[in-house]
Motif scaffolding. Structure first.
Motif, PDB file in Angstrom:
ATOM      1  N   VAL A  57     -74.444 -71.018  51.903  1.00 43.90           N
ATOM      2  CA  VAL A  57     -73.200 -71.522  52.492  1.00 43.90           C
ATOM      3  C   VAL A  57     -72.478 -70.450  53.297  1.00 43.90           C
ATOM      4  O   VAL A  57     -71.603 -70.765  54.104  1.00 43.90           O
ATOM      5  CB  VAL A  57     -72.262 -72.059  51.392  1.00 43.90           C
ATOM      6  CG1 VAL A  57     -72.878 -73.266  50.712  1.00 43.90           C
ATOM      7  CG2 VAL A  57     -71.938 -70.976  50.364  1.00 43.90           C
ATOM      8  N   ARG A  58     -72.844 -69.175  53.095  1.00 45.04           N
ATOM      9  CA  ARG A  58     -72.115 -68.126  53.835  1.00 45.04           C
ATOM     10  C   ARG A  58     -72.994 -66.884  53.952  1.00 45.04           C
ATOM     11  O   ARG A  58     -73.677 -66.506  53.000  1.00 45.04           O
ATOM     12  CB  ARG A  58     -70.807 -67.770  53.126  1.00 45.04           C
ATOM     13  CG  ARG A  58     -69.978 -66.739  53.882  1.00 45.04           C
ATOM     14  CD  ARG A  58     -68.703 -66.423  53.152  1.00 45.04           C
ATOM     15  NE  ARG A  58     -67.883 -65.468  53.894  1.00 45.04           N
ATOM     16  CZ  ARG A  58     -66.770 -64.905  53.438  1.00 45.04           C
ATOM     17  NH1 ARG A  58     -66.334 -65.225  52.219  1.00 45.04           N
ATOM     18  NH2 ARG A  58     -66.096 -64.050  54.173  1.00 45.04           N
TER      19      ARG A  58
ATOM     20  N   GLU B 150     -73.956 -65.750  50.274  1.00 42.56           N
ATOM     21  CA  GLU B 150     -73.477 -66.603  49.193  1.00 42.56           C
ATOM     22  C   GLU B 150     -74.157 -67.965  49.259  1.00 42.56           C
ATOM     23  O   GLU B 150     -74.410 -68.497  50.350  1.00 42.56           O
ATOM     24  CB  GLU B 150     -71.959 -66.769  49.259  1.00 42.56           C
ATOM     25  CG  GLU B 150     -71.212 -65.457  49.055  1.00 42.56           C
ATOM     26  CD  GLU B 150     -69.707 -65.641  49.125  1.00 42.56           C
ATOM     27  OE1 GLU B 150     -69.264 -66.797  49.314  1.00 42.56           O
ATOM     28  OE2 GLU B 150     -68.979 -64.634  48.995  1.00 42.56           O
ATOM     29  N   ALA B 151     -74.448 -68.492  48.081  1.00 39.93           N
ATOM     30  CA  ALA B 151     -75.094 -69.804  47.981  1.00 39.93           C
ATOM     31  C   ALA B 151     -74.468 -70.569  46.836  1.00 39.93           C
ATOM     32  O   ALA B 151     -73.945 -69.992  45.877  1.00 39.93           O
ATOM     33  CB  ALA B 151     -76.598 -69.648  47.771  1.00 39.93           C
ATOM     34  N   THR B 152     -74.519 -71.878  46.946  1.00 40.00           N
ATOM     35  CA  THR B 152     -74.006 -72.746  45.896  1.00 40.00           C
ATOM     36  C   THR B 152     -75.168 -73.321  45.100  1.00 40.00           C
ATOM     37  O   THR B 152     -76.292 -73.446  45.608  1.00 40.00           O
ATOM     38  CB  THR B 152     -73.178 -73.902  46.486  1.00 40.00           C
ATOM     39  OG1 THR B 152     -73.996 -74.657  47.377  1.00 40.00           O
ATOM     40  CG2 THR B 152     -71.977 -73.354  47.235  1.00 40.00           C
TER      41      THR B 152
ATOM     42  N   ALA C  88     -67.166 -69.675  41.039  1.00 40.03           N
ATOM     43  CA  ALA C  88     -66.701 -70.081  42.369  1.00 40.03           C
ATOM     44  C   ALA C  88     -65.224 -69.773  42.533  1.00 40.03           C
ATOM     45  O   ALA C  88     -64.768 -69.417  43.620  1.00 40.03           O
ATOM     46  CB  ALA C  88     -66.965 -71.570  42.586  1.00 40.03           C
TER      47      ALA C  88
ATOM     48  N   ILE D  98     -80.622 -73.821  45.006  1.00 39.87           N
ATOM     49  CA  ILE D  98     -79.437 -73.244  45.648  1.00 39.87           C
ATOM     50  C   ILE D  98     -79.459 -73.588  47.127  1.00 39.87           C
ATOM     51  O   ILE D  98     -80.502 -73.902  47.714  1.00 39.87           O
ATOM     52  CB  ILE D  98     -79.384 -71.712  45.476  1.00 39.87           C
ATOM     53  CG1 ILE D  98     -80.621 -71.067  46.088  1.00 39.87           C
ATOM     54  CG2 ILE D  98     -79.258 -71.341  44.006  1.00 39.87           C
ATOM     55  CD1 ILE D  98     -80.577 -69.537  46.070  1.00 39.87           C
TER      56      ILE D  98
ATOM     57  N   SER E 173     -80.014 -61.170  43.053  1.00 43.75           N
ATOM     58  CA  SER E 173     -78.876 -62.091  43.026  1.00 43.75           C
ATOM     59  C   SER E 173     -78.134 -61.973  41.707  1.00 43.75           C
ATOM     60  O   SER E 173     -78.670 -61.508  40.693  1.00 43.75           O
ATOM     61  CB  SER E 173     -79.346 -63.541  43.221  1.00 43.75           C
ATOM     62  OG  SER E 173     -80.105 -63.657  44.406  1.00 43.75           O
TER      63      SER E 173
ATOM     64  N   ASP F  43     -68.297 -74.050  37.408  1.00 49.10           N
ATOM     65  CA  ASP F  43     -68.233 -73.975  38.867  1.00 49.10           C
ATOM     66  C   ASP F  43     -68.687 -72.572  39.269  1.00 49.10           C
ATOM     67  O   ASP F  43     -67.937 -71.607  39.094  1.00 49.10           O
ATOM     68  CB  ASP F  43     -66.811 -74.261  39.350  1.00 49.10           C
ATOM     69  CG  ASP F  43     -66.756 -74.474  40.844  1.00 49.10           C
ATOM     70  OD1 ASP F  43     -67.843 -74.483  41.472  1.00 49.10           O
ATOM     71  OD2 ASP F  43     -65.641 -74.613  41.394  1.00 49.10           O
ATOM     72  N   TYR F  44     -69.948 -72.449  39.812  1.00 49.11           N
ATOM     73  CA  TYR F  44     -70.535 -71.130  40.065  1.00 49.11           C
ATOM     74  C   TYR F  44     -70.994 -71.017  41.521  1.00 49.11           C
ATOM     75  O   TYR F  44     -71.198 -72.021  42.213  1.00 49.11           O
ATOM     76  CB  TYR F  44     -71.750 -70.887  39.148  1.00 49.11           C
ATOM     77  CG  TYR F  44     -71.419 -70.962  37.679  1.00 49.11           C
ATOM     78  CD1 TYR F  44     -70.785 -69.905  37.049  1.00 49.11           C
ATOM     79  CD2 TYR F  44     -71.746 -72.103  36.934  1.00 49.11           C
ATOM     80  CE1 TYR F  44     -70.478 -69.974  35.692  1.00 49.11           C
ATOM     81  CE2 TYR F  44     -71.448 -72.178  35.591  1.00 49.11           C
ATOM     82  CZ  TYR F  44     -70.809 -71.115  34.970  1.00 49.11           C
ATOM     83  OH  TYR F  44     -70.508 -71.182  33.641  1.00 49.11           O
ATOM     84  N   ARG F  45     -71.177 -69.778  41.930  1.00 48.04           N
ATOM     85  CA  ARG F  45     -71.801 -69.463  43.213  1.00 48.04           C
ATOM     86  C   ARG F  45     -72.769 -68.297  42.987  1.00 48.04           C
ATOM     87  O   ARG F  45     -72.624 -67.535  42.033  1.00 48.04           O
ATOM     88  CB  ARG F  45     -70.770 -69.097  44.271  1.00 48.04           C
ATOM     89  CG  ARG F  45     -70.030 -67.800  43.993  1.00 48.04           C
ATOM     90  CD  ARG F  45     -68.943 -67.560  45.010  1.00 48.04           C
ATOM     91  NE  ARG F  45     -68.171 -66.364  44.679  1.00 48.04           N
ATOM     92  CZ  ARG F  45     -67.019 -66.029  45.266  1.00 48.04           C
ATOM     93  NH1 ARG F  45     -66.507 -66.828  46.196  1.00 48.04           N
ATOM     94  NH2 ARG F  45     -66.377 -64.926  44.912  1.00 48.04           N
TER      95      ARG F  45
END
Length: 609
Positions: A542-543, A560-562, A375, A539, A370, A504-506
């Motif tokens: 989300v996608r 993708e994860a938040t 974001a 985490i 990862s 603000d990260y992903r």
């Protein structure tokens, strides 16, 4: 079973065909005399008279040191020494204990062809003489038995040797069997000779005299196969002739076969490899002409030798899978049989471990490489061709909204602006003169030219404004460093900087295609970064991108994860780490082996298994 005769090679007798008889005799001899620690029978070597071969030993599992010691003592006997009784150090005893030694020569036609060596407990002189006498009587019986067998069968060797040589040819089993059948038919004047081999519980015809190819479905072939099965089921030879008296042996199939062949005489002898039946040889003689005892004995000896030969050829022609399962069956038999304590303990321990691993449950996680991304990320590109004039910002710097990032050289644009301004002043002067002279057509033309120059000036002004690039929002410069490229040319659209909004990260995960099917949106997990190995970051997926990309020789999907909660952890875009997503629960054995098993199943399916 009829025993094979003694073979001769260059005048030397080979006792290999009599190994079972000699082994049983040696075991009986050693058990009859109490206190015997070891016994062995050595005979002249097959390659040289100066060498000795171990024909039989008691006990069967004898140490190498004991065997070498007995071999040395046997060489003394072969050198001319007669019966000897003495004391020697016991090679099997670690403390150097002393044993009584008894050696006796084995003779044939007044020649010493072998030597017997016995190690026993120490006895008194009177007891030694009694034991010596017992060993001599046993040796005399063995010599007499071997000599009688040799004299009786010496005239049968040529046919037996020819049959064995025919079977040992480097040809497939059916062809070798055909040669054996033809040779038997010619030498014994048989109507028909057939060889059948076992396949499961049935006999299948493998070779037939005078016919290299034949129809397995014909009635004659099936009748001969049935007769062979009748002999193998009873594990004994069947000699059927109408001249014979009533026999206790079941001969219904042989009687039917004889009737179908003009009341021929039928002889069937089963072939064995060790104690396992591998087939049978069937011979048909003319009517009212039964086989003589000498012929039956000759064929019996030949079959005893042909059984192991055909078994070996069949084993060589087996497929790799058959060899594997045969070895597996043998190992399983050894494991379930007597002895092999260490192997059994290991197998038991392995079963216990596998059972425990199958019972206990654990969480099953999917791991993926990862990286941390912003974001919201915006790329700053060159709006036009030019040269870098100033660049005070580089990757890693924090910037504020509207902060100047880079300035492009404006000298060319300034010159063009001055040129257009001068041209506009000139056209404006002409426009006023035409207006004063009321030249309407010229006024219209010059008015249009002024508008055209104004538009060009506006474009130059816009380019001048765009030569100074500012940060669109506050954040961190993720990539880009022009501090070492002052004066360097840039092309229109070339990426100069990339800015990510701070805080603000992903998380971008590269998931192997073998694991991506187990992921779903909403699953949670943990992220550990290389730069922050002691911080576990929560985490949430989300996608899941449905398109794979090739990385490091494998297919990986972008997931993708938040980040659920951002504390005071000093996160930076671009940081690398490992994400672990919880996808379910399974046994320890399944969790550790399912990936290998699934890949193996896919590979086996791809090759058609």
């Amino acid at each position: 079973m009829i025993k094979a005769p003694l073979e001769t090679t260059d005048g030397n007798i080979s006792f290999k065909a009599f190994m079972p008889v000699v082994s049983r005799w040696l075991t009986w001899q050693c058990n009859m005399v109490s206190g015997v620690k070891a016994g062995a029978l050595f005979v002249n070597g097959s390659s040289s008279s100066d060498e000795l071969d171990l024909l039989a030993a008691w006990p069967e599992k004898m140490s190498d040191s004991t065997t070498e010691r007995l071999h040395t003592l046997a060489l003394d006997v072969m050198a001319g020494r007669d019966s000897v009784t003495a004391k020697v150090a016991c090679p099997s005893e670690a403390d150097g204990a002393v044993c009584d030694l008894t050696t006796l020569p084995l003779r044939h036609d007044d020649e010493v062809v072998g030597a017997m060596v016995f190690l026993q407990s120490v006895r008194s002189e009177e007891q030694k003489q009694v034991v010596q006498q017992l060993f001599q009587w046993g040796t005399a019986w063995l010599e007499s038995t071997l000599s009688d067998a040799y004299e009786e069968q010496s005239q049968l060797d040529p046919l037996v040797n020819l049959l064995v040589k025919s079977a040992l040819q480097d040809v497939p089993v059916p062809v070798a069997g055909y040669h054996v059948c033809d040779l038997l038919a010619q030498q014994l004047e048989c109507q028909r000779v057939a060889i059948g081999l076992t396949k499961g519980l049935q006999i299948h015809m493998s070779a037939l005299s005078q016919q290299l190819r034949f129809d397995h479905r014909s009635s004659s072939v099936r009748e001969m196969e049935a007769a062979m099965e009748e002999s193998i089921d009873q594990r004994e030879s069947i000699h059927y002739s109408q001249l014979d008296e009533v026999s206790t042996t079941v001969t219904q199939k042989h009687q039917a076969l004889a009737a179908a062949n003009e009341n021929a005489t039928v002889l069937t002898i089963p072939m064995f490899n060790a104690s396992e039946p591998i087939g049978a040889i069937l011979l048909l003689h003319p009517r009212n002409r039964p086989f003589t005892d000498k012929e039956v004995t000759t064929i019996g000896h030949a079959v005893d030798l042909l059984g192991p030969v055909f078994a070996l050829k069949l084993r060589d022609e087996d497929s790799l899978g058959t060899h594997f399962f045969r070895g597996l069956k043998k190992r399983a038999g050894n494991l379930l049989g007597a002895g092999q304590l260490s192997t059994k303990l290991f197998a038991l321990g392995l079963i216990v471990v596998l059972t425990v691993l199958s019972i206990f449950k654990t969480e099953y996680d999917v791991y993926a490489r990862s990286s941390l991304e912003g974001a919201i990320q915006q790329v700053i590109v060159a709006p036009q061709r030019g040269f870098v004039k100033t660049a005070e910002i580089r990757a890693g710097d924090r910037v504020e909204a509207g902060q100047l990032l880079v300035t492009l050289d404006e000298r060319d644009l300034d010159l063009e602006h001055k040129k257009l301004s001068s041209e506009r002043a000139k056209i404006t002067k002409e426009y006023h003169e035409a207006l004063a002279l009321r030249e309407r057509a010229k006024v219209s033309i010059l008015s249009a030219q002024i508008a055209q120059v104004d538009a060009q000036l506006g474009l130059v002004d816009e380019k001048l404004n765009r030569s100074r690039l500012h940060a669109p929002f506050s954040g961190i410069v993720v990539s880009g460093d022009l501090s070492q490229s002052l004066g360097a040319p840039v092309e229109k659209g070339e990426q100069l900087f990339e800015i990510a909004r701070e805080g603000d990260y992903r998380v971008a995960m590269s998931v192997d295609e073998h694991d991506v099917s187990q992921l779903e949106i909403g699953q949670t997990g943990t992220l550990r970064l290389v730069g922050l190995p002691y911080d576990a970051i929560a985490i949430t997926i989300v996608r899941i991108t449905p398109v794979a990309a090739v990385e490091n020789g494998g297919n990986y999907f972008r997931v993708e994860a938040t980040i659920s909660v951002i504390d005071e952890t000093p996160l930076r875009p671009g940081m690398q780490g490992i994400a672990r997503v919880e996808v379910g629960e399974g046994s320890l054995l399944w969790v550790w082996t399912h990936t290998l098993i699934e890949r193996l199943r896919l590979w086996l399916w791809s090759i058609g298994l």
